[in-house]
Design a protein around this motif. Sequence first.
Motif, PDB file in Angstrom:
ATOM      1  N   LEU A 147       1.504   8.907  -6.118  1.00  0.00           N
ATOM      2  CA  LEU A 147       1.848  10.659  -5.813  1.00  0.00           C
ATOM      3  C   LEU A 147       3.399  11.196  -6.630  1.00  0.00           C
ATOM      4  O   LEU A 147       3.148  12.049  -7.089  1.00  0.00           O
ATOM      5  CB  LEU A 147       2.189  11.074  -4.352  1.00  0.00           C
ATOM      6  N   SER A 148       4.073  10.472  -6.994  1.00  0.00           N
ATOM      7  CA  SER A 148       5.156  10.870  -8.366  1.00  0.00           C
ATOM      8  C   SER A 148       4.777  10.932  -9.267  1.00  0.00           C
ATOM      9  O   SER A 148       5.325  11.011 -10.213  1.00  0.00           O
ATOM     10  CB  SER A 148       6.043   9.019  -8.108  1.00  0.00           C
ATOM     11  N   ASP A 149       3.478   9.797 -10.117  1.00  0.00           N
ATOM     12  CA  ASP A 149       3.264   9.464 -11.341  1.00  0.00           C
ATOM     13  C   ASP A 149       2.324  11.080 -11.490  1.00  0.00           C
ATOM     14  O   ASP A 149       2.444  12.007 -12.159  1.00  0.00           O
ATOM     15  CB  ASP A 149       2.032   8.734 -11.163  1.00  0.00           C
ATOM     16  N   THR A 150       1.056  11.038 -10.568  1.00  0.00           N
ATOM     17  CA  THR A 150       0.133  12.323 -10.615  1.00  0.00           C
ATOM     18  C   THR A 150       0.934  13.712 -10.406  1.00  0.00           C
ATOM     19  O   THR A 150       0.340  14.777 -10.963  1.00  0.00           O
ATOM     20  CB  THR A 150      -1.437  12.069 -10.341  1.00  0.00           C
ATOM     21  N   HIS A 151       1.469  14.052  -9.393  1.00  0.00           N
ATOM     22  CA  HIS A 151       1.771  15.074  -8.727  1.00  0.00           C
ATOM     23  C   HIS A 151       3.833  15.172  -8.537  1.00  0.00           C
ATOM     24  O   HIS A 151       4.174  15.192  -7.300  1.00  0.00           O
ATOM     25  CB  HIS A 151       1.649  15.366  -7.420  1.00  0.00           C
ATOM     26  N   VAL A 162       0.966  -0.932   0.333  1.00  0.00           N
ATOM     27  CA  VAL A 162       0.124   0.017   0.206  1.00  0.00           C
ATOM     28  C   VAL A 162       0.967   1.085  -0.075  1.00  0.00           C
ATOM     29  O   VAL A 162       0.494   1.919  -0.419  1.00  0.00           O
ATOM     30  CB  VAL A 162      -0.967   0.257   1.494  1.00  0.00           C
ATOM     31  N   GLU A 163       1.815   1.824   0.868  1.00  0.00           N
ATOM     32  CA  GLU A 163       2.418   2.526   1.136  1.00  0.00           C
ATOM     33  C   GLU A 163       3.768   2.094  -0.064  1.00  0.00           C
ATOM     34  O   GLU A 163       3.956   4.404  -1.083  1.00  0.00           O
ATOM     35  CB  GLU A 163       3.517   2.197   2.158  1.00  0.00           C
ATOM     36  N   GLN A 164       4.391   1.628  -0.990  1.00  0.00           N
ATOM     37  CA  GLN A 164       5.062   1.646  -1.934  1.00  0.00           C
ATOM     38  C   GLN A 164       3.993   2.233  -3.285  1.00  0.00           C
ATOM     39  O   GLN A 164       3.971   3.068  -4.162  1.00  0.00           O
ATOM     40  CB  GLN A 164       5.159  -0.132  -2.877  1.00  0.00           C
ATOM     41  N   LEU A 165       2.328   1.911  -3.498  1.00  0.00           N
ATOM     42  CA  LEU A 165       1.352   2.381  -4.602  1.00  0.00           C
ATOM     43  C   LEU A 165       1.253   3.557  -4.251  1.00  0.00           C
ATOM     44  O   LEU A 165       1.685   4.613  -5.502  1.00  0.00           O
ATOM     45  CB  LEU A 165       0.871   0.775  -4.943  1.00  0.00           C
ATOM     46  N   ALA A 166       1.281   4.296  -2.807  1.00  0.00           N
ATOM     47  CA  ALA A 166       0.787   5.437  -2.741  1.00  0.00           C
ATOM     48  C   ALA A 166       1.778   6.518  -3.322  1.00  0.00           C
ATOM     49  O   ALA A 166       1.867   7.480  -4.234  1.00  0.00           O
ATOM     50  CB  ALA A 166       0.652   5.267  -1.499  1.00  0.00           C
ATOM     51  N   TYR A 167       3.054   6.218  -2.532  1.00  0.00           N
ATOM     52  CA  TYR A 167       4.056   6.340  -3.565  1.00  0.00           C
ATOM     53  C   TYR A 167       4.440   6.726  -4.788  1.00  0.00           C
ATOM     54  O   TYR A 167       4.934   7.743  -6.297  1.00  0.00           O
ATOM     55  CB  TYR A 167       5.325   6.288  -2.263  1.00  0.00           C
ATOM     56  N   ASP A 168       3.940   5.267  -5.426  1.00  0.00           N
ATOM     57  CA  ASP A 168       4.539   5.260  -7.296  1.00  0.00           C
ATOM     58  C   ASP A 168       3.505   6.843  -7.788  1.00  0.00           C
ATOM     59  O   ASP A 168       3.777   7.601  -8.842  1.00  0.00           O
ATOM     60  CB  ASP A 168       4.260   3.791  -7.534  1.00  0.00           C
ATOM     61  N   CYS A 170     -10.925  -0.233  -6.474  1.00  0.00           N
ATOM     62  CA  CYS A 170     -10.097   1.021  -7.088  1.00  0.00           C
ATOM     63  C   CYS A 170      -9.572   2.360  -5.875  1.00  0.00           C
ATOM     64  O   CYS A 170      -9.493   1.418  -4.421  1.00  0.00           O
ATOM     65  CB  CYS A 170     -11.306   1.637  -8.048  1.00  0.00           C
ATOM     66  N   ILE A 171      -8.281   2.877  -6.441  1.00  0.00           N
ATOM     67  CA  ILE A 171      -7.493   3.628  -5.432  1.00  0.00           C
ATOM     68  C   ILE A 171      -8.408   5.225  -6.177  1.00  0.00           C
ATOM     69  O   ILE A 171      -7.953   5.837  -7.093  1.00  0.00           O
ATOM     70  CB  ILE A 171      -6.257   3.361  -5.737  1.00  0.00           C
ATOM     71  N   HIS A 172      -8.912   5.994  -5.353  1.00  0.00           N
ATOM     72  CA  HIS A 172      -9.015   7.393  -5.158  1.00  0.00           C
ATOM     73  C   HIS A 172      -8.280   8.234  -4.588  1.00  0.00           C
ATOM     74  O   HIS A 172      -7.391   7.622  -2.826  1.00  0.00           O
ATOM     75  CB  HIS A 172     -10.496   6.799  -4.039  1.00  0.00           C
ATOM     76  N   LEU A 173      -7.415   9.238  -4.985  1.00  0.00           N
ATOM     77  CA  LEU A 173      -7.098  10.323  -4.512  1.00  0.00           C
ATOM     78  C   LEU A 173      -7.669  11.542  -4.586  1.00  0.00           C
ATOM     79  O   LEU A 173      -8.078  12.002  -5.359  1.00  0.00           O
ATOM     80  CB  LEU A 173      -5.712  10.493  -5.390  1.00  0.00           C
ATOM     81  N   GLU A 174      -7.233  12.041  -3.099  1.00  0.00           N
ATOM     82  CA  GLU A 174      -7.870  13.892  -2.567  1.00  0.00           C
ATOM     83  C   GLU A 174      -6.324  14.624  -2.157  1.00  0.00           C
ATOM     84  O   GLU A 174      -5.450  13.759  -1.816  1.00  0.00           O
ATOM     85  CB  GLU A 174      -8.773  13.661  -1.329  1.00  0.00           C
ATOM     86  N   PHE A 175      -6.340  15.090  -3.303  1.00  0.00           N
ATOM     87  CA  PHE A 175      -4.067  16.166  -3.011  1.00  0.00           C
ATOM     88  C   PHE A 175      -5.145  17.650  -2.871  1.00  0.00           C
ATOM     89  O   PHE A 175      -6.263  17.725  -3.722  1.00  0.00           O
ATOM     90  CB  PHE A 175      -3.900  15.341  -4.573  1.00  0.00           C
ATOM     91  N   ASN A 176      -4.417  18.388  -2.141  1.00  0.00           N
ATOM     92  CA  ASN A 176      -4.602  19.312  -1.452  1.00  0.00           C
ATOM     93  C   ASN A 176      -3.054  20.071  -1.919  1.00  0.00           C
ATOM     94  O   ASN A 176      -2.026  19.433  -1.904  1.00  0.00           O
ATOM     95  CB  ASN A 176      -4.982  19.243  -0.605  1.00  0.00           C
TER      96      ASN A 176
END
Length: 163
Positions: A119-123, A111-117, A144-150
Amino acid sequence: MTQTEPTLAAPLRPSTVDFGAVLAAHAEHTARTLALRPGNKDRLFDGLMAAGITHVTVTFDGAGDSGQIESIGAWSGDTAVDFPATEILYAALTWDDPEVEMRSLSLEDVVEQLAYDFLSDTHGGWENNDGAWGEFCFDASARCIHLEFNERFTSSELYTYDF
């Protein structure tokens, strides 16, 4: 008066780096990494469902050239649960080896690795300057994976007046 020092710097020699090849290698590595994501997500969602985990939340925060995962929480419905000691395979590439490396990681580590991946891909650079914060929701039931980014930023406004 005679001048003994040259007035202009000597020209630089042409670069010996093939930037086209560097960019092509980076594009190929990125494409191969992205091709591994669906399998990694499937193995993660299968592992979460087998453990009775319906969703996982991941909060992150970063600024000033430093960013990190703040928390990872596992849930079964509305009840917080602990991650089991289960390990699953995670497919990864390294820059110096063209072969896919299958790593055995805990569910929480994947989970942690995919979250960092993601974030790197999108922002890319989300942790720099004013930084950003947000939350992922890994919904195992919906797969599915949902991201809320501020994103934080500094703003400056100029007002001029003539009276």
